[in-house]
Design an enzyme around this catalytic site. Structure first.
Site, PDB file in Angstrom:
ATOM      1  N   LYS A   1      51.539  43.342  40.838  1.00 11.37           N
ATOM      2  CA  LYS A   1      51.761  42.110  41.601  1.00 11.37           C
ATOM      3  C   LYS A   1      53.241  41.982  41.966  1.00 11.37           C
ATOM      4  CE  LYS A   1      47.710  40.013  39.473  1.00 11.37           C
ATOM      5  NZ  LYS A   1      47.105  39.160  38.437  1.00 11.37           N
TER       6      LYS A   1
ATOM      7  N   GLN B   1      49.302  35.367  33.603  1.00  9.75           N
ATOM      8  CA  GLN B   1      48.254  36.386  33.526  1.00  9.75           C
ATOM      9  C   GLN B   1      47.275  36.046  32.395  1.00  9.75           C
ATOM     10  OE1 GLN B   1      47.827  38.815  35.725  1.00  9.75           O
ATOM     11  NE2 GLN B   1      46.134  39.828  34.689  1.00  9.75           N
TER      12      GLN B   1
ATOM     13  N   ASP C   1      46.793  30.952  41.825  1.00  4.74           N
ATOM     14  CA  ASP C   1      45.506  31.495  41.362  1.00  4.74           C
ATOM     15  C   ASP C   1      44.341  30.599  41.799  1.00  4.74           C
ATOM     16  OD1 ASP C   1      45.622  33.902  39.806  1.00  4.74           O
ATOM     17  OD2 ASP C   1      46.639  32.804  38.193  1.00  4.74           O
TER      18      ASP C   1
END
Ligand code: GUN
Length: 297
Positions: A52, A96, A119
């Site tokens: 990412k 994460q 997200d």
């Protein structure tokens, strides 16, 4: 002939459009910023986060990365999130998952400013998605929608079976498929570990989206000729390779390919789209927070 969908190519197309939007923002004095937070010793999570960050660097998004020891108290993670919420250079925050067991995942998701929740996991953003007014669509299901659209696979009126009920993929995937409009208008069924006779459900589907995290659980015997098969699984299984493992999906590729009209491979299918859509959401976040308009791909 079965189409093997090239996720790298589709991801590159989207990334190109996102990079153009980034340039527009930078020219207006706004450099999109994404902060990633890793609180885990898991090798796969480390790899995903570094991919990412690499994508940010390639596009011109400013990446900020924070690593916390897995045994630190939850308060340390919360304090990190609070600092990032307050930092105007950071437009997107990604913690994460999974976080260690002693950290309450829900508290983490609720702590992130919903405007920076790239997200799309904060309850406010989940609510907006479900009610048809999404702010940030979760990256992997959004990527699956892009794959279907760019491959010319119609969802309207189709029976889509989602295998897996996670908050990250299964639930938002089904919600996107039933929304009004393009990429939606499907009839979505969500199957999971307690589903009775899974094969009967998948054999009835026009589109099967496998997102259960179980290696190669869907094989050709569970599919009807002409089905579209989207494999979201990325599982590390022991193998006699340099790394000691290989990556396999939730679909048994060869037997499924023999039945499918179109299928995504692992790796090189959905994975690149997850990252491309994270970049998309980060640029969208920067646009929303700065008031500088961009036309996203
Ligand atoms: N872990 C696995 N997939 C994801 C994702 O899309 N976002 C976050 N934050 N963690 C993950």
């Amino acid at each position: 002939m079965t189409t093997v969908i090239d996720g790298n190519e589709i991801g590159d197309q989207i990334t190109e459009g996102v990079a153009e939007c980034t340039e527009t923002l930078v020219n207006e004095g706004v450099t999109p910023g994404l902060a990633t937070v890793l609180m885990s010793d898991d090798g796969a999570s480390e790899t995903y986060v570094s991919m990412k960050q690499q994508a940010c660097a390639e596009i011109g998004i400013e990446g900020y990365h924070y690593e916390l020891d897995a045994d630190e108290p939850a308060e340390t993670l919360f304090a990190t999130i609070d600092d990032l919420n307050a930092d105007p250079a950071v437009h997107g925050i990604l913690v994460q998952m999974p976080v260690p067991d002693h950290v309450d995942k829900r508290e983490v998701l609720e702590r992130i400013d919903p405007m920076k929740d790239v997200d799309g996991f904060h309850p406010e953003n989940v609510g907006r998605l479900v009610s048809g007014n999404a702010r940030y669509k979760p990256c992997t299901p959004h990527g699956v929608q892009k794959i279907l659209a760019k491959t010319g696979i119609e969802t309207e009126g189709k029976d889509a079976v989602v295998v897996g009920r996670s908050d990250i993929v299964g639930k938002p995937m089904a919600n996107l498929l039933i929304q009004y409009g393009s990429g939606g208008n499907a009839t979505a069924t969500v199957c999971h570990s307690r589903t009775d006779d899974l094969a009967a459900k998948t054999r009835d589907a026009d589109i099967v989206i496998a997102a259960a995290g179980v290696p190669e659980m869907i094989d050709g015997s569970m599919l009807t000729e002409g089905t579209t098969v989207i494999d979201v699984g990325i599982n590390r299984v022991d193998a006699d390779t340099e790394k000691g493992y290989e990556l396999v999906g939730d679909v048994d590729f060869e037997s499924a390919k023999a039945k499918a009209d179109a299928i995504t491979p692992v790796p090189g299918g959905v994975g690149p789209l997850t990252i491309a859509m994270l970049m998309y959401n980060t640029v969208k976040a920067a646009s929303l927070q700065s008031g500088v308009d961009v036309t996203l791909p």
